[in-house]
Scaffold this motif. Structure first.
Motif, PDB file in Angstrom:
ATOM      1  N   VAL A  57       0.866  -1.177   0.000  1.00  0.00           N
ATOM      2  CA  VAL A  57       0.000   0.000   0.000  1.00  0.00           C
ATOM      3  C   VAL A  57       0.903   1.227   0.000  1.00  0.00           C
ATOM      4  N   ILE A  58       0.534   2.201  -0.841  1.00  0.00           N
ATOM      5  CA  ILE A  58       1.311   3.432  -0.989  1.00  0.00           C
ATOM      6  C   ILE A  58       0.409   4.613  -0.662  1.00  0.00           C
ATOM      7  N   PRO A  59       0.743   5.393   0.370  1.00  0.00           N
ATOM      8  CA  PRO A  59      -0.022   6.605   0.664  1.00  0.00           C
ATOM      9  C   PRO A  59       0.187   7.624  -0.463  1.00  0.00           C
ATOM     10  N   GLY A  92      -2.617  -5.292 -10.478  1.00  0.00           N
ATOM     11  CA  GLY A  92      -3.916  -5.162  -9.838  1.00  0.00           C
ATOM     12  C   GLY A  92      -4.057  -3.881  -9.057  1.00  0.00           C
ATOM     13  N   PRO A  93      -3.609  -2.742  -9.614  1.00  0.00           N
ATOM     14  CA  PRO A  93      -3.680  -1.503  -8.833  1.00  0.00           C
ATOM     15  C   PRO A  93      -5.129  -1.117  -8.541  1.00  0.00           C
ATOM     16  N   ARG A  94      -5.323  -0.639  -7.329  1.00  0.00           N
ATOM     17  CA  ARG A  94      -6.666  -0.205  -6.942  1.00  0.00           C
ATOM     18  C   ARG A  94      -6.528   0.938  -5.950  1.00  0.00           C
ATOM     19  N   GLY A 101      -7.577   2.554   3.860  1.00  0.00           N
ATOM     20  CA  GLY A 101      -6.175   2.630   3.461  1.00  0.00           C
ATOM     21  C   GLY A 101      -5.248   2.769   4.645  1.00  0.00           C
ATOM     22  N   ARG A 102      -5.638   3.598   5.592  1.00  0.00           N
ATOM     23  CA  ARG A 102      -4.803   3.805   6.783  1.00  0.00           C
ATOM     24  C   ARG A 102      -4.632   2.531   7.597  1.00  0.00           C
ATOM     25  N   VAL A 123      -3.190   0.485  -3.731  1.00  0.00           N
ATOM     26  CA  VAL A 123      -2.905  -0.883  -3.321  1.00  0.00           C
ATOM     27  C   VAL A 123      -2.419  -1.641  -4.544  1.00  0.00           C
ATOM     28  N   LEU A 124      -1.320  -2.369  -4.384  1.00  0.00           N
ATOM     29  CA  LEU A 124      -0.744  -3.166  -5.465  1.00  0.00           C
ATOM     30  C   LEU A 124      -0.528  -4.585  -4.967  1.00  0.00           C
ATOM     31  N   HIS A 125      -0.727  -5.561  -5.852  1.00  0.00           N
ATOM     32  CA  HIS A 125      -0.554  -6.977  -5.492  1.00  0.00           C
ATOM     33  C   HIS A 125       0.585  -7.577  -6.278  1.00  0.00           C
TER      34      HIS A 125
END
Length: 125
Positions: A57-59, A92-94, A101-102, A123-125
């Motif tokens: 997960v990337i803020p 699978g970016p979302r 998210g936090r 979010v990336l898988h």
């Protein structure tokens, strides 16, 4: 409220060049290697990336809709993430918003991002 665009421009011109040299070896920094939507050129963007159970997960400190690299990753369905000298294919970016998210982030990081008004996460898988 995302961080100001003037700060984004400053970071792109100066800070990102320095962080780009260190990001691939200094957690939680990582490099997102992505291709331009129109140009097809390869770009490297330093980010904070936190491992989750099934990916990362990337803020998004500048928000989701105003950030070219996020648009590129979404358009191509993924990117490469360089972290701790390892190059990982992520897909699978979302986009997620707010507390969902936090909750994926380490406890110590959450209050600071909330104070900065960060509400968008990739979010990336």
């Amino acid at each position: 409220m995302p961080l100001p665009r003037a700060l984004a421009r400053f970071n792109r011109l100066f800070t990102n060049k320095v962080l780009g040299l260190l990001a691939y070896i200094t957690p939680p920094f990582a490099l997102v290697v992505h291709k331009g939507r129109k140009s097809g050129s390869e770009y490297r963007t330093p980010v904070w990336a936190f491992r989750t159970r099934d990916g990362f997960v990337i803020p998004l400190t500048y928000g989701a809709s105003r950030t070219d690299w996020v648009k590129n990753v979404l358009a191509h369905g993924g990117a490469k993430l360089v972290m701790r000298r390892r190059r990982l294919e992520v897909g699978g970016p979302r986009l997620i918003h707010g507390a969902d998210g936090r909750r994926a982030l380490p406890l110590l990081i959450r209050p600071g991002l909330r104070l900065l008004g960060v509400e968008d996460y990739l979010v990336l898988h």
